[in-house]
Design an enzyme around this catalytic site. Sequence first.
Site, PDB file in Angstrom:
ATOM      1  CB  SER A  81      16.737   7.287  45.022  1.00  0.00           C
ATOM      2  OG  SER A  81      15.709   6.787  45.831  1.00  0.00           O
ATOM      3  CG  ASP A 210      20.203   3.501  51.144  1.00  0.00           C
ATOM      4  OD1 ASP A 210      19.240   3.867  51.843  1.00  0.00           O
ATOM      5  OD2 ASP A 210      20.231   3.619  49.902  1.00  0.00           O
ATOM      6  CG  HIS A 237      18.564   6.891  50.034  1.00  0.00           C
ATOM      7  ND1 HIS A 237      18.708   5.755  49.249  1.00  0.00           N
ATOM      8  CD2 HIS A 237      17.687   7.686  49.369  1.00  0.00           C
ATOM      9  CE1 HIS A 237      17.951   5.866  48.168  1.00  0.00           C
ATOM     10  NE2 HIS A 237      17.334   7.029  48.213  1.00  0.00           N
TER      11      HIS A 237
END
Length: 259
Positions: A81, A210, A237
Amino acid sequence: MGGSKHIVLVHGATLGGWSWFKVATPLRAAGYRVDTPDLAASGVDPRPLREVPTFRDYTGPLLDLLAALPDGDRVVLVGHSLGGLNIALAAELFPDKVAAAVFLCAFMPDCAATRPSHVLEKFVEGKWLDWMDTEMKPQDTEGKLPMSMMFGPRILREKFIQLCSPEDATLTSSLMRVSSLFMEDLAVKQPFTKERYGSVRKVYVVCKEDYAIVEGFQRWMVENNPVDEVKEIVADHMVMLSRPKELVQCLTDITEKYA
């Protein structure tokens, strides 16, 4: 299998080194040396966000880890991320210590004449994510500190952890801390260079389910900044919690190839 090969797992915003527990454990059992540092004001790091005014301050624990490595040691850096920007900064500062930079459904900056915040700005401007009940607010009246960010229960449930078990969803929501995208600070920094960050080998791991950093944006980043290899996992995610076995295999394959 791992021998002395070294993997450093870098968490995303609001998370901590704890988020890698399902991945770090089997990698260590396979013989790899694995570090899961808490970035500043994250995980069990005692500092509050207001004491971390810049992205470099936030990245400090990772940079300290690399600076302490003996000469000749090289690591596989994995950023999840927002952690993609942390490993990009680390690769810029310590290119000789990075065997490969692995972007796991992560923000990946380029080496063009753009500021490091460019990829975040494109994400926000393109409305790639409905921020729902995310709370963003200034930390100070003068605007000298970066905007704080905390994900609410709805966006977490619908966009980040929809494939996670109820137990892992509870763990994630319980351990999250207020964080920041540090866009204000990244917007005034020099771009990453082709000679340093650009020289490091890169792998992008696309997470196809995601809903936070959606596959379309992940693919756009790869098109904008080609990498040595693209891998795919059918995961949300929080892939390290929802699909740990697939991720362990993926990181093992990458480490054996590049380290």
